[in-house]
Design a protein around this motif. Structure first.
Motif, PDB file in Angstrom:
ATOM      1  N   PHE A  54      -5.873  -7.777  31.377  1.00 20.94           N
ATOM      2  CA  PHE A  54      -4.573  -7.276  31.847  1.00 20.94           C
ATOM      3  C   PHE A  54      -3.594  -8.390  32.218  1.00 20.94           C
ATOM      4  CE2 PHE A  54      -7.673  -3.887  32.558  1.00 20.94           C
ATOM      5  CZ  PHE A  54      -7.057  -2.854  31.854  1.00 20.94           C
ATOM      6  N   LYS A  55      -4.085  -9.634  32.301  1.00 19.18           N
ATOM      7  CA  LYS A  55      -3.238 -10.812  32.497  1.00 19.18           C
ATOM      8  C   LYS A  55      -2.234 -10.676  33.665  1.00 19.18           C
ATOM      9  CE  LYS A  55      -3.719 -12.488  27.775  1.00 19.18           C
ATOM     10  NZ  LYS A  55      -5.030 -11.852  27.660  1.00 19.18           N
ATOM     11  N   PRO A  56      -2.730 -10.443  34.873  1.00 24.17           N
ATOM     12  CA  PRO A  56      -1.812 -10.372  36.024  1.00 24.17           C
ATOM     13  C   PRO A  56      -1.245 -11.749  36.361  1.00 24.17           C
ATOM     14  CG  PRO A  56      -4.091 -10.392  36.779  1.00 24.17           C
ATOM     15  CD  PRO A  56      -4.146 -10.295  35.273  1.00 24.17           C
ATOM     16  N   THR A  57      -0.070 -11.750  36.954  1.00 24.95           N
ATOM     17  CA  THR A  57       0.514 -13.003  37.447  1.00 24.95           C
ATOM     18  C   THR A  57       0.059 -13.289  38.873  1.00 24.95           C
ATOM     19  OG1 THR A  57       2.459 -11.767  38.179  1.00 24.95           O
ATOM     20  CG2 THR A  57       2.572 -12.797  36.006  1.00 24.95           C
ATOM     21  N   GLU A  98     -16.377 -15.976  49.976  1.00 19.51           N
ATOM     22  CA  GLU A  98     -16.339 -17.428  49.749  1.00 19.51           C
ATOM     23  C   GLU A  98     -16.005 -17.738  48.288  1.00 19.51           C
ATOM     24  OE1 GLU A  98     -19.923 -19.414  50.846  1.00 19.51           O
ATOM     25  OE2 GLU A  98     -20.061 -18.416  52.795  1.00 19.51           O
ATOM     26  N   VAL A  99     -16.605 -16.992  47.384  1.00 17.35           N
ATOM     27  CA  VAL A  99     -16.374 -17.233  45.960  1.00 17.35           C
ATOM     28  C   VAL A  99     -14.932 -16.873  45.586  1.00 17.35           C
ATOM     29  CG1 VAL A  99     -17.091 -16.648  43.618  1.00 17.35           C
ATOM     30  CG2 VAL A  99     -18.822 -16.943  45.401  1.00 17.35           C
ATOM     31  N   VAL A 100     -14.426 -15.764  46.139  1.00 13.34           N
ATOM     32  CA  VAL A 100     -13.030 -15.377  45.892  1.00 13.34           C
ATOM     33  C   VAL A 100     -12.083 -16.475  46.394  1.00 13.34           C
ATOM     34  CG1 VAL A 100     -11.206 -13.740  46.576  1.00 13.34           C
ATOM     35  CG2 VAL A 100     -13.438 -12.884  45.833  1.00 13.34           C
ATOM     36  N   GLU A 101     -12.405 -17.067  47.551  1.00 12.34           N
ATOM     37  CA  GLU A 101     -11.580 -18.166  48.088  1.00 12.34           C
ATOM     38  C   GLU A 101     -11.551 -19.357  47.128  1.00 12.34           C
ATOM     39  OE1 GLU A 101     -12.905 -19.302  51.971  1.00 12.34           O
ATOM     40  OE2 GLU A 101     -12.347 -17.372  52.866  1.00 12.34           O
ATOM     41  N   ALA A 102     -12.662 -19.597  46.440  1.00 12.20           N
ATOM     42  CA  ALA A 102     -12.712 -20.703  45.485  1.00 12.20           C
ATOM     43  C   ALA A 102     -11.724 -20.501  44.338  1.00 12.20           C
ATOM     44  CB  ALA A 102     -14.129 -20.869  44.939  1.00 12.20           C
ATOM     45  N   PHE A 103     -11.369 -19.251  44.067  1.00  8.74           N
ATOM     46  CA  PHE A 103     -10.360 -18.932  43.051  1.00  8.74           C
ATOM     47  C   PHE A 103      -8.942 -19.031  43.618  1.00  8.74           C
ATOM     48  CE2 PHE A 103     -14.013 -17.014  40.991  1.00  8.74           C
ATOM     49  CZ  PHE A 103     -13.718 -17.048  39.638  1.00  8.74           C
ATOM     50  N   ASP A 104      -8.833 -19.351  44.930  1.00 10.57           N
ATOM     51  CA  ASP A 104      -7.530 -19.344  45.630  1.00 10.57           C
ATOM     52  C   ASP A 104      -6.874 -17.970  45.585  1.00 10.57           C
ATOM     53  OD1 ASP A 104      -7.604 -22.092  46.408  1.00 10.57           O
ATOM     54  OD2 ASP A 104      -7.088 -22.637  44.345  1.00 10.57           O
ATOM     55  N   ILE A 105      -7.707 -16.945  45.632  1.00  9.37           N
ATOM     56  CA  ILE A 105      -7.235 -15.555  45.695  1.00  9.37           C
ATOM     57  C   ILE A 105      -7.365 -15.076  47.139  1.00  9.37           C
ATOM     58  CG2 ILE A 105      -7.747 -13.178  44.978  1.00  9.37           C
ATOM     59  CD1 ILE A 105      -8.763 -14.305  42.318  1.00  9.37           C
ATOM     60  N   PHE A 264      -1.609 -16.312  40.675  1.00  7.39           N
ATOM     61  CA  PHE A 264      -2.925 -16.544  40.088  1.00  7.39           C
ATOM     62  C   PHE A 264      -2.924 -17.799  39.226  1.00  7.39           C
ATOM     63  CE2 PHE A 264      -6.301 -15.739  36.905  1.00  7.39           C
ATOM     64  CZ  PHE A 264      -7.372 -15.694  37.790  1.00  7.39           C
ATOM     65  N   LYS A 265      -3.560 -18.831  39.753  1.00  4.72           N
ATOM     66  CA  LYS A 265      -3.710 -20.084  39.003  1.00  4.72           C
ATOM     67  C   LYS A 265      -5.051 -20.682  39.400  1.00  4.72           C
ATOM     68  CE  LYS A 265      -1.151 -24.312  37.784  1.00  4.72           C
ATOM     69  NZ  LYS A 265      -2.099 -24.546  36.738  1.00  4.72           N
ATOM     70  N   ILE A 266      -5.956 -20.767  38.461  1.00  2.00           N
ATOM     71  CA  ILE A 266      -7.314 -21.205  38.754  1.00  2.00           C
ATOM     72  C   ILE A 266      -7.411 -22.732  38.745  1.00  2.00           C
ATOM     73  CG2 ILE A 266      -9.687 -21.266  37.870  1.00  2.00           C
ATOM     74  CD1 ILE A 266      -9.265 -18.477  36.771  1.00  2.00           C
ATOM     75  N   GLU A 290      -8.065 -24.016  29.965  1.00  6.23           N
ATOM     76  CA  GLU A 290      -6.680 -24.299  30.303  1.00  6.23           C
ATOM     77  C   GLU A 290      -5.978 -22.983  30.550  1.00  6.23           C
ATOM     78  OE1 GLU A 290      -4.532 -26.696  27.579  1.00  6.23           O
ATOM     79  OE2 GLU A 290      -6.144 -28.166  27.384  1.00  6.23           O
ATOM     80  N   GLN A 291      -5.221 -22.933  31.627  1.00  6.67           N
ATOM     81  CA  GLN A 291      -4.554 -21.682  31.958  1.00  6.67           C
ATOM     82  C   GLN A 291      -3.132 -21.655  31.429  1.00  6.67           C
ATOM     83  OE1 GLN A 291      -4.705 -20.677  36.061  1.00  6.67           O
ATOM     84  NE2 GLN A 291      -4.297 -18.532  35.702  1.00  6.67           N
ATOM     85  N   GLU A 292      -2.837 -20.619  30.730  1.00  5.47           N
ATOM     86  CA  GLU A 292      -1.480 -20.445  30.212  1.00  5.47           C
ATOM     87  C   GLU A 292      -0.558 -20.099  31.361  1.00  5.47           C
ATOM     88  OE1 GLU A 292       0.858 -17.251  27.389  1.00  5.47           O
ATOM     89  OE2 GLU A 292      -1.307 -17.472  27.184  1.00  5.47           O
TER      90      GLU A 292
END
Length: 294
Positions: A54-57, A98-105, A264-266, A290-292
């Motif tokens: 779904f490619k959310p921003t 903790e894992v979600v935090e690693a995604f900076d979410i 959302f930027k990993i 690489e994140q678009e």
């Protein structure tokens, strides 16, 4: 630039679904520290599969914060039919955050309220130019659908979804999303352990809502109901009103999520380091090299 799309993830729905999918065969995926990780690994797979599709921003994850909420204060039997969490799941409640935090979410939850209430509030508060999608396996959230909020319902397996907007919901159910609250008020919800009106099932409830729009409309037109329907409603009037309060997702709780924090930027290295620490296997494939830029 594409229109912003905010994905709100129902954390508990994904974690429980993932846990029980593997727990049934005893695959708890215990790492060298003795920590079960099956639910968290499945959660990440569900979340990242949906992100890829779904490619959310922007992304945020909402959580329940304990079993005591304003609903249990109103009705102590609310969800009282649910047993204790399995011992293998309990340590995964903190691990998944903790894992979600690693995604900076952002991880979001408020004591006294359910994840649904946080999701509802954030969805309604989102700026007008932002589209909102809710990822869940819980059909209660369908009541939140409106002209810019859609619901992505997980189906069996990974990557299988039923996406509902207002029109698709109406085609399937014969009522509008906002009428779901009245539907549950009438028929109750066995999974949440409140009865609604005894003897009124889904078919009758939908028919009444199609005719009279909502609970108030039904009560104003009791004289038009069959004698049996009228008797059932009059005998359970107090529970009808209480069930409606229990069914309604609160969209005005004290919760904030600045969209900038949910962008959302990993950081791939950060995520993969966490995967290595927790001893996840095979999930690195879900993290793009690489994140678009959206």
């Amino acid at each position: 630039m594409n229109k912003p799309n905010f994905l709100l993830v129902d954390g508990m729905a994904l974690l429980f679904r993932a846990f029980y999918a593997t727990a049934v065969t005893g695959q708890f995926m215990i790492n060298s520290k003795g920590l079960p990780t099956n639910g968290v690994q499945g959660f990440i797979k569900h979340m990242m599969t949906a992100v890829s599709r779904f490619k959310p921003t922007h992304v945020a994850v909402c959580w329940d914060m304990g079993s005591t909420t304003f609903r249990t204060e109103m009705f102590p039997q609310y969800k009282a039919n649910r047993g204790e969490a399995p011992v293998e799941l309990i340590p995964q409640f903190e691990l998944v955050k903790e894992v979600v935090e690693a995604f900076d979410i952002p991880n979001i939850g408020i004591p006294g309220f359910e994840a649904d209430d946080c999701i509802g509030t954030l969805a309604r508060k989102a700026p007008g130019e932002v589209g909102v999608s809710i990822l869940t396996g819980d059909k209660d959230i369908l009541q939140l659908i409106d002209d810019r909020i859609s619901v992505i319902l997980l189906q069996k397996g990974y990557g299988n979804y039923l996406v509902h907007n207002r029109e698709s919901f109406y085609i399937e159910k014969g009522i509008w999303p906002e009428q779901m609250i009245d539907l549950k008020a009438l028929m109750g919800d066995p999974s949440d352990n409140y009865p609604g009106v005894r003897g009124i099932g889904e078919k009758t409830a939908i028919k009444l809502l199609q005719q009279f729009n909502n609970v108030e409309g039904i009560l104003e037109n009791l004289h038009q109901l069959t004698a049996g329907q009228r008797k059932k409603i009059e005998e359970d009037l107090e529970m009808l009103h209480l069930s409606r309060q229990l069914a309604e997702i609160k969209c005005d709780v004290e919760v904030e999520c600045n969209l900038d924090t949910a962008f959302f930027k990993i950081d791939r290295d950060k995520v993969l380091d966490k995967f290595t620490e927790v001893e996840f296997r095979g999930l690195h494939k879900l993290i793009p090299a690489e994140q678009e830029v959206v």
